[in-house]
Design an enzyme around this catalytic site. Structure first.
Site, short mmCIF file in Angstrom:
data_model
loop_
_atom_site.label_atom_id
_atom_site.label_comp_id
_atom_site.label_asym_id
_atom_site.label_seq_id
_atom_site.Cartn_x
_atom_site.Cartn_y
_atom_site.Cartn_z
N PRO A 1 26.92 49.68 19.54
CA PRO A 1 25.76 50.51 19.69
C PRO A 1 25.49 51.55 18.64
O PRO A 1 26.63 51.91 18.14
CB PRO A 1 26.11 50.91 21.13
CG PRO A 1 27.75 51.08 21.17
CD PRO A 1 28.08 50.04 20.64
N TYR B 1 7.44 52.01 11.95
CA TYR B 1 7.41 50.96 13.36
C TYR B 1 6.33 51.50 14.18
O TYR B 1 6.26 51.08 15.30
CB TYR B 1 8.84 51.23 13.99
CG TYR B 1 9.90 50.95 13.18
CD1 TYR B 1 10.30 49.62 12.67
CD2 TYR B 1 10.77 52.02 13.05
CE1 TYR B 1 11.59 49.36 12.01
CE2 TYR B 1 12.00 51.80 12.02
CZ TYR B 1 12.42 50.62 11.56
OH TYR B 1 13.42 50.25 11.20
N CYS C 1 0.92 62.35 0.47
CA CYS C 1 -0.15 61.98 0.25
C CYS C 1 -0.31 60.75 0.63
O CYS C 1 -0.58 59.80 -0.29
CB CYS C 1 -0.28 62.03 -1.35
SG CYS C 1 0.09 63.67 -1.84
C1 LIG Z 1 21.56 47.44 13.71
C2 LIG Z 1 22.80 46.70 14.27
C3 LIG Z 1 23.43 47.30 15.22
C4 LIG Z 1 22.99 48.71 16.12
O1 LIG Z 1 21.94 48.50 16.66
P1 LIG Z 1 21.21 49.54 17.58
O2 LIG Z 1 19.98 49.26 18.18
O3 LIG Z 1 21.45 50.83 16.93
O4 LIG Z 1 22.29 49.66 18.81
C5 LIG Z 1 24.69 46.79 15.74
N1 LIG Z 1 25.21 45.37 15.01
C6 LIG Z 1 24.43 45.04 14.14
C7 LIG Z 1 24.98 43.85 13.30
C8 LIG Z 1 23.26 45.67 13.51
O5 LIG Z 1 22.60 45.03 12.60
#
Ligand SMILES: *Cc1c(COP(=O)(O)O)cnc(C)c1O
Length: 421
Positions: free
Chosen positions: A276, A318, A346
């Site tokens: 996470p 996003y 800008c």
């Molecule tokens: C970005 C990523 C995460 C973390 O994703 P979250 O949405 O921030 O929890 C975990 N593992 C991999 C391989 C990622 O590319």
């Protein structure tokens, strides 16, 4: 839940008034709450009990050394996606055996770095990467522990730029090819298969795509074991979403996610790894900015603030929403007014919010952008030669600057003018 609450009309970070930090550090700045980071890490770890597990914080969401040290000391592992992130994890004191190396484009230099410094596993994403890693490990006389990141072809139902688990995405090995690639991995020198990896996207607000992926991973585990592979670890990636507004429906909690993991994968006797990022760091941070001007347009009012898209790119990149709140609480009953909150860069894209209802705001007031801990400071740039925003960590009643604002001199001295000019 976070630790950014009003007390006596002042927005606090734990027991420190945000306005006091602003007076000491200047604006804009990021501020993180140690208690919130700790709480979110623990929620995940406890949700997976009693399964053997490692929570590997996805450094890419928030990579400041102080934050990594805090989480590492709690027992967190780290998920890194570059040599630089690997160096950060090590510099924060996290041992190699708690660092997993992810990413679709690992270079041979990065592989060497991690193999020499120690690594829990590489999550390998393609056959060419498998061959490269086998070569690099063999040349070093090392054995690289690996999982293969499989792409389960499930729709994560999230923003297209952060969905990673569909077959048209660049990530992972199609699950239909997984058995063949595992066979190849087992035949190559310098590699040791330890498990399976999957990560289907970010900011998921529904457990159903996770469930679809985990069910496929359970089946694949059985198949690969029948093929003679050792599958002792399942890395389930990150991706659990957070609430960005306090009004919208709440995304699933780590506890629900943990229950799903246990239900779909608990019987396999594997060690579970999760990665996470956002759920640990997102609501643990604010971006604090000062209003420079209140500008009356023809049919709207602009709040021109001293933070910009280079400091927090999520709204322009996003279309992301961040709640914006005044640091000094508005008087009760103050009639809200619609503002466009914009930065000084800008580009029209340098807009944080359009027609956002806020209490009446004047020049010189401080605003806080909530949920800015993840993919905030790490994505900042010096576009418009605006110095990188400083970062501050609060714990209880004290705070420290954990990344200083560079001076203009610092910025300019990285560049040089060749003698022949
Ligand atoms: C970005 C990523 C995460 C973390 O994703 P979250 O949405 O921030 O929890 C975990 N593992 C991999 C391989 C990622 O590319």
């Amino acid at each position: 839940m976070d630790h950014f609450l009003y007390k006596n009309g002042q927005l606090m970070a734990e027991d420190v008034a945000i306005a006091d930090i602003a007076a000491a550090v200047g604006t804009p700045f990021y501020v993180y709450s140690a208690a919130t980071l700790t709480r979110h890490y623990r929620l995940f770890s406890e949700a997976l009990d009693p399964l053997p597990h490692t929570v590997c914080f996805a450094i890419k969401s928030l990579s400041n050394l102080a934050v990594l040290k805090l989480l590492g000391d709690l027992g967190a592992g780290m998920d890194v996606v570059s040599g630089g992130e690997y160096m950060r994890a090590k510099a924060a004191g996290v041992p190699g055996e708690r660092i997993v190396f992810s990413g679709v484009g690992k270079t041979r230099d990065e592989m060497r770095l991690a193999l020499t410094g120690g690594v829990r596993q590489f999550n390998v994403e393609s056959e060419p990467e498998l061959l490269a890693l086998s070569e690099v490990a063999t040349a070093l006389g090392a054995v690289a522990p690996i999982t293969l990141r499989v792409n389960p072809d499930v729709d994560a139902k999230t923003h297209e730029k952060i969905a990673t688990g569909k077959k048209e995405n660049k990530f992972g090995i199609p699950i239909s090819k997984a058995r063949a690639v595992y066979a190849q991995a087992a035949s190559l020198p310098g590699l040791q298969v330890v498990g399976i990896d999957v990560h289907i996207g970010s900011q998921l607000t529904d457990l159903a795509p996770f469930e679809a992926a985990f069910v496929k991973i359970a089946e694949l585990t059985e198949q690969l074991r029948a093929d003679g592979h050792t599958i002792s670890r399942l890395d389930l990636g990150g991706g659990l979403g957070i609430p960005y507004t306090r009004s919208n429906e709440a995304p699933p909690l780590p506890l629900d996610y943990g229950a799903l993991v246990k239900r779909t994968l608990g019987h396999l006797g594997c060690e579970i790894e999760i990665e996470p990022g956002r759920l640990i760091s997102g609501n643990s941070g604010l971006l604090v900015s000062e209003v420079i001007y209140v500008k009356e347009g023809e049919d709207r009012t602009f709040l021109i603030v001293d933070a910009a898209m280079n400091d927090l790119v999520r709204p322009s990149m996003y279309g992301a929403h961040h709640d914006i709140v005044p640091v000094i609480e508005a008087a009760a009953g103050a009639p809200p007014q619609d503002y466009d909150v914009v930065g000084p860069v800008c580009e029209t894209g340098d807009t944080f919010a359009k027609a956002r209802a806020l209490p009446p705001i004047g020049a010189g007031e401080l605003l806080a952008f909530r949920s800015a801990g993840a993919y905030g400071a790490v994505m900042a740039s010096e576009y418009n030669t605006r110095p990188l925003v400083p970062e501050v960590l609060v714990q209880g009643d004290h705070f420290a600057v954990i990344r200083a604002r560079p001076t203009f001199e610092d910025i300019l001295k990285r560049e040089s003018i060749p003698a022949w000019l």
